[in-house]
Write a protein that holds these residues in place. Structure first.
Motif, PDB file in Angstrom:
ATOM      1  N   UNK A  55      12.365  -7.259   2.940  1.00  0.00           N
ATOM      2  CA  UNK A  55      11.423  -6.170   3.168  1.00  0.00           C
ATOM      3  C   UNK A  55      11.591  -5.183   2.015  1.00  0.00           C
ATOM      4  N   UNK A  56      10.489  -4.693   1.472  1.00  0.00           N
ATOM      5  CA  UNK A  56      10.548  -3.657   0.443  1.00  0.00           C
ATOM      6  C   UNK A  56      10.259  -2.310   1.097  1.00  0.00           C
ATOM      7  N   UNK A  57      11.103  -1.319   0.847  1.00  0.00           N
ATOM      8  CA  UNK A  57      10.884   0.039   1.362  1.00  0.00           C
ATOM      9  C   UNK A  57      10.999   0.998   0.190  1.00  0.00           C
ATOM     10  N   UNK A  58       9.897   1.584  -0.216  1.00  0.00           N
ATOM     11  CA  UNK A  58       9.849   2.318  -1.473  1.00  0.00           C
ATOM     12  C   UNK A  58       8.995   3.570  -1.375  1.00  0.00           C
ATOM     13  N   UNK A  59       9.383   4.585  -2.143  1.00  0.00           N
ATOM     14  CA  UNK A  59       8.558   5.791  -2.249  1.00  0.00           C
ATOM     15  C   UNK A  59       7.318   5.548  -3.106  1.00  0.00           C
ATOM     16  N   UNK A  60       7.292   4.460  -3.828  1.00  0.00           N
ATOM     17  CA  UNK A  60       6.124   4.155  -4.660  1.00  0.00           C
ATOM     18  C   UNK A  60       4.897   3.910  -3.776  1.00  0.00           C
ATOM     19  N   UNK A  61       3.737   4.079  -4.364  1.00  0.00           N
ATOM     20  CA  UNK A  61       2.501   3.853  -3.610  1.00  0.00           C
ATOM     21  C   UNK A  61       2.359   2.364  -3.251  1.00  0.00           C
ATOM     22  N   UNK A  62       1.958   2.136  -2.029  1.00  0.00           N
ATOM     23  CA  UNK A  62       1.794   0.767  -1.563  1.00  0.00           C
ATOM     24  C   UNK A  62       0.757  -0.016  -2.335  1.00  0.00           C
ATOM     25  N   UNK A  63      -0.237   0.675  -2.937  1.00  0.00           N
ATOM     26  CA  UNK A  63      -1.301  -0.060  -3.603  1.00  0.00           C
ATOM     27  C   UNK A  63      -0.814  -0.828  -4.824  1.00  0.00           C
ATOM     28  N   UNK A  94       6.673 -10.185   1.652  1.00  0.00           N
ATOM     29  CA  UNK A  94       5.416  -9.905   2.349  1.00  0.00           C
ATOM     30  C   UNK A  94       5.424  -8.518   2.986  1.00  0.00           C
ATOM     31  N   UNK A  95       6.541  -8.147   3.582  1.00  0.00           N
ATOM     32  CA  UNK A  95       6.610  -6.890   4.321  1.00  0.00           C
ATOM     33  C   UNK A  95       6.946  -5.740   3.369  1.00  0.00           C
ATOM     34  N   UNK A  96       6.066  -4.745   3.323  1.00  0.00           N
ATOM     35  CA  UNK A  96       6.252  -3.601   2.420  1.00  0.00           C
ATOM     36  C   UNK A  96       6.039  -2.306   3.200  1.00  0.00           C
ATOM     37  N   UNK A  97       7.016  -1.427   3.104  1.00  0.00           N
ATOM     38  CA  UNK A  97       6.939  -0.082   3.674  1.00  0.00           C
ATOM     39  C   UNK A  97       6.914   0.866   2.496  1.00  0.00           C
ATOM     40  N   UNK A  98       5.843   1.649   2.370  1.00  0.00           N
ATOM     41  CA  UNK A  98       5.651   2.436   1.141  1.00  0.00           C
ATOM     42  C   UNK A  98       4.864   3.695   1.447  1.00  0.00           C
ATOM     43  N   UNK A  99       4.733   4.538   0.435  1.00  0.00           N
ATOM     44  CA  UNK A  99       3.824   5.673   0.522  1.00  0.00           C
ATOM     45  C   UNK A  99       2.399   5.132   0.507  1.00  0.00           C
ATOM     46  N   UNK A 100       1.561   5.652   1.396  1.00  0.00           N
ATOM     47  CA  UNK A 100       0.190   5.145   1.501  1.00  0.00           C
ATOM     48  C   UNK A 100      -0.806   6.233   1.123  1.00  0.00           C
ATOM     49  N   UNK A 148      -2.523  -6.507 -12.456  1.00  0.00           N
ATOM     50  CA  UNK A 148      -2.157  -6.612 -13.877  1.00  0.00           C
ATOM     51  C   UNK A 148      -0.853  -5.866 -14.149  1.00  0.00           C
ATOM     52  N   UNK A 149      -0.689  -4.708 -13.532  1.00  0.00           N
ATOM     53  CA  UNK A 149       0.548  -3.952 -13.709  1.00  0.00           C
ATOM     54  C   UNK A 149       1.736  -4.736 -13.163  1.00  0.00           C
ATOM     55  N   UNK A 150       1.578  -5.335 -11.996  1.00  0.00           N
ATOM     56  CA  UNK A 150       2.665  -6.104 -11.384  1.00  0.00           C
ATOM     57  C   UNK A 150       3.056  -7.293 -12.248  1.00  0.00           C
ATOM     58  N   UNK A 151       2.090  -7.894 -12.922  1.00  0.00           N
ATOM     59  CA  UNK A 151       2.426  -8.993 -13.843  1.00  0.00           C
ATOM     60  C   UNK A 151       3.358  -8.491 -14.941  1.00  0.00           C
ATOM     61  N   UNK A 152       3.070  -7.303 -15.464  1.00  0.00           N
ATOM     62  CA  UNK A 152       3.922  -6.756 -16.504  1.00  0.00           C
ATOM     63  C   UNK A 152       5.312  -6.405 -15.995  1.00  0.00           C
ATOM     64  N   UNK A 153       5.377  -5.853 -14.788  1.00  0.00           N
ATOM     65  CA  UNK A 153       6.678  -5.536 -14.197  1.00  0.00           C
ATOM     66  C   UNK A 153       7.492  -6.808 -14.007  1.00  0.00           C
ATOM     67  N   UNK A 210       2.960  -1.301  -5.114  1.00  0.00           N
ATOM     68  CA  UNK A 210       4.243  -1.860  -4.671  1.00  0.00           C
ATOM     69  C   UNK A 210       4.054  -3.218  -3.999  1.00  0.00           C
ATOM     70  N   UNK A 211       2.959  -3.371  -3.253  1.00  0.00           N
ATOM     71  CA  UNK A 211       2.715  -4.670  -2.603  1.00  0.00           C
ATOM     72  C   UNK A 211       2.502  -5.771  -3.634  1.00  0.00           C
ATOM     73  N   UNK A 212       1.844  -5.438  -4.738  1.00  0.00           N
ATOM     74  CA  UNK A 212       1.625  -6.436  -5.785  1.00  0.00           C
ATOM     75  C   UNK A 212       2.946  -6.840  -6.433  1.00  0.00           C
ATOM     76  N   UNK A 213       3.835  -5.879  -6.661  1.00  0.00           N
ATOM     77  CA  UNK A 213       5.154  -6.196  -7.223  1.00  0.00           C
ATOM     78  C   UNK A 213       5.965  -7.022  -6.227  1.00  0.00           C
TER      79      UNK A 213
END
Length: 224
Positions: A111-119, A131-137, A82-87, A121-124
């Motif tokens: 590829x997305x590489x972000x300090x944001x949480x993957x939970x 598809x490929x996301x490198x993030x804080x887990x 739901x948050x990703x829809x708003x973004x 960031x993957x939706x965004x």
């Protein structure tokens, strides 16, 4: 040779930072009473600015305050979607969308590489077809519930480069096997910008804009 177009997320692809808005969104969706804890989260932010805690500790503290100790993964996925829809509706640069599509059409794998949480960031990323996301887990307990603790490193600064290199290793790729474009708005990503074959300072703040001029990196200003 595999060609990778790697994008930072906050203020590079998105107009605004996403962590605090996500926390508020999640609290509203799951436990509105937690909004009363925002001033405490603000104190944690002051402690970070005073260098009493680091970014990872700030992220863990604010997660615990606004999301709780443990969240069932299905519940968190629903909140993140739901948050990703708003973004996607109001917080993405149109020029960023266009650049991702142009890179993809030219044969670059996004590829997305972000300090944001993957939970979330993957939706965004999914809204951009990435598809490929490198993030804080986040850590998880034995039942798979998402905890406030960070698993491994916070994907920020030099750690972002280490996590990108670890991802390449998992993909079975050596540095010489790939050509890399990297896009970021912030000087904290200087290690990755230096490492990339093609560096792009996007919507850069002053320190990055000055570094880009010194290094000869391409400066882009995205709008829309």
């Amino acid at each position: 040779m595999r060609r990778l177009a790697i994008y930072d997320m906050d203020k590079t692809i998105t107009r605004k930072a996403t962590w605090t808005p996500f926390l508020v969104h999640a609290a509203l969706a799951r436990a509105p009473w937690r909004l009363a804890l925002l001033p405490v989260a603000g104190i944690a932010s002051v402690a970070y600015l005073a260098k009493a805690i680091d970014r990872a500790q700030l992220k863990q503290a604010t997660h615990r305050l606004m999301l709780g100790r443990a969240i069932p993964p299905g519940d968190l996925d629903a909140v993140a979607e739901a948050f990703a829809d708003g973004v996607a509706a109001s917080n993405l640069f149109a020029d960023a969308r266009a650049r991702v599509e142009a890179d993809r059409a030219a044969g670059w794998e996004p590829v997305l590489a972000t300090a944001s949480h993957g939970y979330y960031a993957r939706a965004i990323a999914a809204r951009l077809g990435i598809v490929q996301v490198i993030a804080t887990e986040a850590r998880r307990d034995a039942e798979g519930n998402v905890l406030a603790g960070i698993e491994g490193e916070n994907c920020y600064g030099p750690a972002k480069l280490r996590l990108i290199e670890a991802w390449l290793a998992r993909e079975g790729l050596a540095r010489g096997d790939v050509r890399v474009r990297f896009y970021s708005d912030h000087v904290s990503d200087a290690p990755v910008l230096e490492w990339a074959d093609e560096a792009f300072a996007v919507n850069a703040h002053g320190p990055l804009r000055r570094l880009a001029a010194a290094r000869g990196w391409t400066v882009l200003d995205w709008a829309g």
